[in-house]
Design a protein around this motif. Structure first.
Motif, PDB file in Angstrom:
ATOM      1  N   VAL A   1       0.074   9.015  -4.016  1.00 41.45           N
ATOM      2  CA  VAL A   1      -1.376   8.924  -4.152  1.00 41.45           C
ATOM      3  C   VAL A   1      -1.805   7.469  -3.987  1.00 41.45           C
ATOM      4  N   MET A   2      -2.993   7.268  -3.473  1.00 45.25           N
ATOM      5  CA  MET A   2      -3.499   5.932  -3.189  1.00 45.25           C
ATOM      6  C   MET A   2      -4.592   5.568  -4.181  1.00 45.25           C
TER       7      MET A   2
ATOM      8  N   THR B   1      -4.810  -2.682  -2.146  1.00 44.37           N
ATOM      9  CA  THR B   1      -4.699  -1.231  -2.262  1.00 44.37           C
ATOM     10  C   THR B   1      -3.249  -0.866  -2.587  1.00 44.37           C
ATOM     11  N   TYR B   2      -3.073   0.095  -3.496  1.00 41.65           N
ATOM     12  CA  TYR B   2      -1.729   0.479  -3.928  1.00 41.65           C
ATOM     13  C   TYR B   2      -1.498   1.973  -3.731  1.00 41.65           C
ATOM     14  N   TYR B   3      -0.204   2.312  -3.657  1.00 42.22           N
ATOM     15  CA  TYR B   3       0.242   3.697  -3.552  1.00 42.22           C
ATOM     16  C   TYR B   3       1.236   3.961  -4.673  1.00 42.22           C
TER      17      TYR B   3
ATOM     18  N   ILE C   1       2.481  -1.454  -1.796  1.00 42.25           N
ATOM     19  CA  ILE C   1       1.282  -1.642  -0.976  1.00 42.25           C
ATOM     20  C   ILE C   1       1.265  -0.748   0.259  1.00 42.25           C
ATOM     21  N   GLY C   2       2.211   0.165   0.354  1.00 39.53           N
ATOM     22  CA  GLY C   2       2.231   1.129   1.455  1.00 39.53           C
ATOM     23  C   GLY C   2       3.019   2.356   1.036  1.00 39.53           C
ATOM     24  N   LYS C   3       2.782   3.481   1.706  1.00 36.91           N
ATOM     25  CA  LYS C   3       3.504   4.705   1.363  1.00 36.91           C
ATOM     26  C   LYS C   3       5.013   4.538   1.509  1.00 36.91           C
TER      27      LYS C   3
END
Length: 588
Positions: free
Chosen positions: A585-586, A565-567, A536-538
């Motif tokens: 990439v997101m 949102t996913y990365y 859920i984060g870089k």
């Protein structure tokens, strides 16, 4: 090549004690999943004449500086001082029906133990569990309604509040429940039990049943466990079912022991759908003597029975934001045993890579269609069977070039097993390992006839010093089952070349069903496989799906939750090491 293989059975050079002394295993400093313990033969299918060794639903507790492992239907439990050398203990008191999915808890000088049940059953306690000394803490925990349980229970003591709790549930109809326990009434239920959580597969993709979450069968929620960290309560649960590669652990988070709880958007917290060991659900979370967290789970085997399983443990923890995670990246390759509190979630990984994938294998004999090539396919559900179960049968793997071998894992299969007891006098495994640089001269590097007889269905052999070899050979000595059957001989170490370059042209696209995403990349020359990483984060790419390079350079990930949102990133690996990560990439 054929002439080399012909000479395998004739040119073994033994008696090389100096070499054996340097290559033979000593005190192990690493471990490899599935855990190397003497899994017990399971009697659930006795009337069906199905026999197999299995372990499931593990609970490991740190009790007074050593570890106790409790596993479904094992006739006892295991004790270890280092998380790798486990001794089996048969207690002086044990339920007639044995224990399924047991609950265990250490509080001060006392270890508590309770079994899954739909009837009245006792809670045990022990001041000397290493000696098998169990006593009744209460004779009968009061019965609950039949459909309620408590099945798959977890015991929890909140030291700060000085209160006791139980959580339980195993159903695709009923929720997970929780209740406070009354210490003054021998841990009987205090007040009413209440629902804690339900599965929501329509919202959470990873809670869907089937291989890679592709089945419409209503999923199962089970395997409760509670962890308190920095004032937050993490209620762990297993889903969607043990029968497939996607069995995982998730968590809800709350501010009090009985909630209310909120779904963690980063779920699942322990997930391993790819590789040799698949499935990480229904386990527990514990801390070792250095304060490191671990998460245990139940990988899937399913050769003789759909519920034939093993035990795995993965480094785990909580990041600075309180996000719970379990590190299954390279989770079935060798890892170091910690000697201190680790600071990086990947630092226990040895860097010893898989050297044996799809390499040419040969054998002294082969029965029917159980090909020797199955030994290197990284699939525990395919296996080689020798024509006879007799000493001297062998299988050899050509690594194609000289490599630095650091460890070997031998994974046996209970093909047509007829054993329904665990008589240690006859249930044990023994073998020898040889290494060769040219396929002509063979050096003995491991001899398990030299150690105490014990059963090791997933024997992991670590070498004190690296062994330079192109060929690794297994020579059979003894296994109790009627057939010599081995699913995989896994060779670990390091190649002599450079690691692969990072994958490029990464794309990730959410499906119209936003629980799914399609990830693709450009194949990397020389890669053995890839790890698809996401989160859920870089800086929170805690999830891993491992795929091999002989599969398409794309994968549908069906484990996402709506509204999150996913990365994504991808890394390549080979026998020479691991690449840098690709760009991140997101996807929304």
């Amino acid at each position: 090549m054929r002439s080399i293989i012909t000479r395998l059975g004739w040119s073994i050079i033994v008696g090389m004690l100096p070499l054996l002394a340097t290559a033979q295993t000593g005190g192990r400093t690493t471990y490899c999943n599935p855990m190397d313990i003497d899994y017990k033969y399971n009697y659930e299918q006795l009337n069906d004449s199905i026999s197999y060794r299995a372990g499931a639903d593990p609970v490991i507790v740190n009790h007074k500086g050593s570890y106790f492992l409790f596993v479904t239907i094992s006739g006892g439990y295991w004790h270890s001082n280092n998380l790798v050398d486990w001794s089996y203990i048969v207690p002086d008191k044990w339920p007639m029906e044995d224990m399924c999915a047991p609950a265990a808890m250490s509080v001060k000088d006392t270890l508590y133990l309770f079994q899954s049940t739909f009837e009245q059953r006792p809670i045990f306690y022990s001041l000397e569990p290493e000696k098998g000394k169990l006593k009744f803490y209460n004779r009968w925990l009061p019965a609950l309604p039949k459909e309620v349980g408590p099945w798959d229970p977890a015991l929890f003591y909140d030291e700060e509040l000085n209160k006791w709790y139980m959580y339980w549930g195993s159903s695709n109809v009923f929720p997970m429940y929780g209740s406070e326990l009354d210490k003054h009434k021998r841990l009987s239920y205090k007040g009413a039990y209440k629902p804690m959580l339900y599965l929501q597969p329509e919202e959470h993709g990873w809670e869907r049943f089937g291989r890679d979450h592709t089945s419409s069968i209503k999923p199962f929620m089970e395997g409760a466990w509670m962890t308190k960290h920095n004032g937050k309560y993490y209620l762990q649960y297993g889903a969607p079912g043990t029968e497939y590669n996607v069995y995982a652990n998730g968590t809800y988070v709350g501010d009090s022991p009985l909630g209310p709880f909120t779904y963690a958007p980063y779920n699942p917290v322990s997930y391993k759908p790819g590789g040799f060991v698949t499935g990480a659900g229904h386990g527990n979370t514990f801390q070792d003597v250095y304060g490191n967290y671990w998460n245990t789970g139940t990988p899937w085997i399913a050769v003789n029975w759909n519920f034939e399983r093993r035990i795995a443990m993965f480094p785990a923890g909580f990041d600075a934001d309180g996000q719970m995670f379990s590190n299954t990246r390279f989770g079935d390759l060798p890892h170091r045993l910690p000697t201190k509190k680790w600071t990086s979630k990947d630092e226990l990984f040895t860097g010893w890579m898989l050297l044996s994938y799809k390499k040419t294998a040969t054998a002294s004999s082969v029965r029917d269609t159980f090909r020797v090539s199955n030994l290197t396919d990284e699939n525990p559900r395919t296996f080689w069977v020798a024509r006879q179960n007799k000493a001297g049968e062998w299988a050899a793997i050509d690594l194609q070039k000289e490599q630095e071998v650091r460890a070997v894992q031998i994974n046996y299969t209970d093909y047509k097993s007829d054993i329904f007891d665990n008589d240690t006098a006859r249930v044990y495994t023994q073998f020898k390992l040889f290494a060769s640089r040219d396929g002509k001269q063979w050096d003995l590097i491991t001899d398990l006839t030299r150690e105490k007889k014990r059963d090791r269905p997933n024997a992991y052999v670590e070498f004190e010093k690296p062994v330079k070899a192109r060929y690794i050979k297994y020579e059979h000595v003894y296994v109790a089952s009627p057939n010599l059957a081995v699913s995989d001989i896994r060779v670990f170490g390091n190649g002599q070349g450079k690691p692969p370059v990072a994958p490029s042209k990464i794309t990730a696209k959410r499906d119209t069903d936003v629980r799914n995403a399609f990830v693709s990349w450009t194949p990397v020359p020389g890669a053995v496989g890839y790890n698809i990483l996401w989160g859920i984060g870089k800086d929170k790419l805690y999830q891993t799906y491992q795929v091999f390079a002989d599969q398409p350079a794309s994968k549908e990930i069906r484990a996402l939750s709506r509204g999150v949102t996913y990365y994504f990133a991808v890394e390549a690996f080979s026998e020479n090491g691991v690449s840098a990560r690709s760009e991140v990439v997101m996807v929304k």
